[in-house]
Design an enzyme around this catalytic site. Sequence first.
Site, mmCIF file in Angstrom:
data_model
loop_
_atom_site.group_PDB
_atom_site.id
_atom_site.type_symbol
_atom_site.label_atom_id
_atom_site.label_comp_id
_atom_site.label_asym_id
_atom_site.label_seq_id
_atom_site.Cartn_x
_atom_site.Cartn_y
_atom_site.Cartn_z
ATOM 1 N N LEU A 148 0.808 -1.194 0.179
ATOM 2 C CA LEU A 148 -0.105 -0.033 -0.043
ATOM 3 C C LEU A 148 0.945 1.255 0.025
ATOM 4 O O LEU A 148 1.937 1.344 0.629
ATOM 5 C CB LEU A 148 -0.734 0.140 1.284
ATOM 6 C CG LEU A 148 -1.929 -1.147 1.183
ATOM 7 C CD1 LEU A 148 -2.684 -0.887 2.705
ATOM 8 C CD2 LEU A 148 -2.952 -1.148 0.125
ATOM 9 N N ASP A 149 0.544 2.446 -0.689
ATOM 10 C CA ASP A 149 1.207 3.613 -0.713
ATOM 11 C C ASP A 149 1.377 3.919 0.925
ATOM 12 O O ASP A 149 0.439 3.724 1.672
ATOM 13 C CB ASP A 149 0.375 4.702 -1.386
ATOM 14 C CG ASP A 149 0.332 4.374 -2.740
ATOM 15 O OD1 ASP A 149 1.320 3.556 -3.309
ATOM 16 O OD2 ASP A 149 -0.495 4.945 -3.509
ATOM 17 N N THR A 150 2.159 4.740 1.021
ATOM 18 C CA THR A 150 2.391 5.431 2.469
ATOM 19 C C THR A 150 1.049 5.935 3.122
ATOM 20 O O THR A 150 0.873 5.739 4.132
ATOM 21 C CB THR A 150 3.487 6.477 2.393
ATOM 22 O OG1 THR A 150 4.894 5.925 2.046
ATOM 23 C CG2 THR A 150 3.819 6.948 3.601
#
Length: 323
Positions: A143-145
């Site tokens: 997942l993106d940050t």
Amino acid sequence: MNEKMMKRKINTPFQLQFVAKKSGLLREFLAQHEISKTTLTAIKYRGGEILVNGQPQNVRYKLQIDDQITVSFPPEQISDGLTPQDGVLSILYEDETLLILDKPAGQSTIPSRNHPTGTLANFVCGKFLREGILSTVHMVTRLDTDTSGIICVAKNRHIHHVLSQQMAQDLFQRQYTAFAEGIITPSFLTIEQPIGRKEGSIIERIVREDGQYSKTDVSVSAHYRNEANHFSIIDLTLHTGRTHQIRVHLQWLGHPLVGDDLYGADQEMFPRQALHCSRVSFLHPITKERMHFTSSLPEDMQYYLRQSQQVCEYSKQQLSYIK
């Protein structure tokens, strides 16, 4: 054919046990159980072992009915640049093969130049080291940050391979819940638009003809409004796993995610992209039973809802996991 995991002791490699139900070459038997040629090479040269009825055998061995096969996978080295750290992990599920985590927004999944430590992978690596698990960290999903929600980690290279095969066959299902700017109609649509890197950027992606095939299902749950704008609550199902796929497809649709300043929204009312991996479903890599995991919306997204007024609701059932 019976198949089971052998309970792993501290500082011992991962093992699987099988019982042959028909005769045939050991190589073919192992291929039927999704053990790849790359894994067999690693077993041969990096300290693994294949036993039949307690005796070491090579893949040319001819199996007989009721033969007992034990596959001992080689120990894995920690990946370069991955520093083990102690840290808090929100664990939804764990067994000998898998670790299912609930990632908070603001934490990176893997180390990068800007975030070499404090990532989910650093903390998982620290957990493995403390518990004597001889494996590096295999992030099956990422997942993106600034995206929150469910992440799947494999405890062995073979398990990672099996789950990656499921993804390629669309058997590994991921559903996200998001807030998108504006009123999206109709209540269900499928976006099939190729995604590629934006010229001049190492981060941003765009829909482009020469990009990779990408497919996203969008299901609208409800419409809301607040003092800033109208927005839609949507459930999204990924059929491919391109970088920033949901964010790019929603921008292309003309409804960027609330708070996603990289893809055309502003952060006046919400400080990150309003995106949460809420549901994951896949076949267990060993038992083949279908597993389901859910994660409620994080507090910041729930607070944003509480500050808004519902305009139209499509399905109460789709909102059932919102506290």
